[in-house]
Design a protein around this motif. Sequence first.
Motif, PDB file in Angstrom:
ATOM      1  N   LEU A   1      -1.160  -3.927   3.414  1.00  0.00           N
ATOM      2  CA  LEU A   1      -0.575  -4.189   4.736  1.00  0.00           C
ATOM      3  C   LEU A   1       0.472  -3.134   5.095  1.00  0.00           C
ATOM      4  O   LEU A   1       0.493  -2.633   6.227  1.00  0.00           O
ATOM      5  N   LEU A   2       1.330  -2.801   4.134  1.00  0.00           N
ATOM      6  CA  LEU A   2       2.348  -1.788   4.372  1.00  0.00           C
ATOM      7  C   LEU A   2       1.706  -0.434   4.687  1.00  0.00           C
ATOM      8  O   LEU A   2       2.123   0.266   5.612  1.00  0.00           O
TER       9      LEU A   2
ATOM     10  N   TRP B   1      -1.996   3.601  -0.216  1.00  0.00           N
ATOM     11  CA  TRP B   1      -3.329   2.984  -0.281  1.00  0.00           C
ATOM     12  C   TRP B   1      -4.064   3.426  -1.544  1.00  0.00           C
ATOM     13  O   TRP B   1      -4.777   2.647  -2.159  1.00  0.00           O
ATOM     14  N   ARG B   2      -3.857   4.676  -1.927  1.00  0.00           N
ATOM     15  CA  ARG B   2      -4.526   5.216  -3.118  1.00  0.00           C
ATOM     16  C   ARG B   2      -3.715   5.006  -4.397  1.00  0.00           C
ATOM     17  O   ARG B   2      -4.116   5.469  -5.470  1.00  0.00           O
ATOM     18  N   LEU B   3      -2.574   4.334  -4.280  1.00  0.00           N
ATOM     19  CA  LEU B   3      -1.681   4.058  -5.420  1.00  0.00           C
ATOM     20  C   LEU B   3      -1.264   5.333  -6.141  1.00  0.00           C
ATOM     21  O   LEU B   3      -1.217   5.401  -7.370  1.00  0.00           O
TER      22      LEU B   3
ATOM     23  N   VAL C   1      15.420  -2.132   3.598  1.00  0.00           N
ATOM     24  CA  VAL C   1      15.920  -2.342   2.231  1.00  0.00           C
ATOM     25  C   VAL C   1      14.998  -3.299   1.476  1.00  0.00           C
ATOM     26  O   VAL C   1      14.703  -3.090   0.294  1.00  0.00           O
ATOM     27  N   LEU C   2      14.516  -4.337   2.151  1.00  0.00           N
ATOM     28  CA  LEU C   2      13.586  -5.269   1.494  1.00  0.00           C
ATOM     29  C   LEU C   2      12.266  -4.583   1.147  1.00  0.00           C
ATOM     30  O   LEU C   2      11.702  -4.821   0.070  1.00  0.00           O
ATOM     31  N   LEU C   3      11.773  -3.732   2.028  1.00  0.00           N
ATOM     32  CA  LEU C   3      10.546  -2.987   1.727  1.00  0.00           C
ATOM     33  C   LEU C   3      10.751  -2.026   0.564  1.00  0.00           C
ATOM     34  O   LEU C   3       9.888  -1.896  -0.305  1.00  0.00           O
TER      35      LEU C   3
ATOM     36  N   GLY D   1       1.872   1.275   8.278  1.00  0.00           N
ATOM     37  CA  GLY D   1       2.470   2.608   8.243  1.00  0.00           C
ATOM     38  C   GLY D   1       1.553   3.659   8.833  1.00  0.00           C
ATOM     39  O   GLY D   1       2.006   4.568   9.527  1.00  0.00           O
ATOM     40  N   PHE D   2       0.251   3.542   8.567  1.00  0.00           N
ATOM     41  CA  PHE D   2      -0.705   4.502   9.112  1.00  0.00           C
ATOM     42  C   PHE D   2      -0.751   4.410  10.633  1.00  0.00           C
ATOM     43  O   PHE D   2      -0.706   5.424  11.330  1.00  0.00           O
TER      44      PHE D   2
END
Length: 120
Positions: free
Chosen positions: A25-26, A72-74, A106-108, A30-31
């Motif tokens: 989701l992030l 996404w690709r870690l 900050v939470l992210l 972001g994309f």
Amino acid sequence: MRARPGNRSGVGRLPRSEPPLPIKLLAGIGFIVGILSVAGAVVLLVARTAGLSPLLLLLFGIGEVAAAIGLWRLRAWGFFVALSVLALNALLNMIEGDLVSVVAMVLLIAYLVKKSYLFH
């Protein structure tokens, strides 16, 4: 027997895992935000808007897209780019006085640091 770096046989490699849903989701958000930022910066540059803001928007957009792909690709570089973009965004929001956005950033950042073991 470990594979040499150029060997594509897969021997000695760790299996690639899929990113967890919050990371997906992030990365997805972001994309989208990065693409919209780049598009907005291009519009501002074509309209010949004076100042530094179109260039900053363009740089943030490119950084956001790069971070999203890396997350996404870690990839480890995606983790560090995402942390950098989030920290800079939090700093700018702090300067503007937007406390809610600072807390969200900050939470992210805290979530990404907690899940840092996923990135290699």
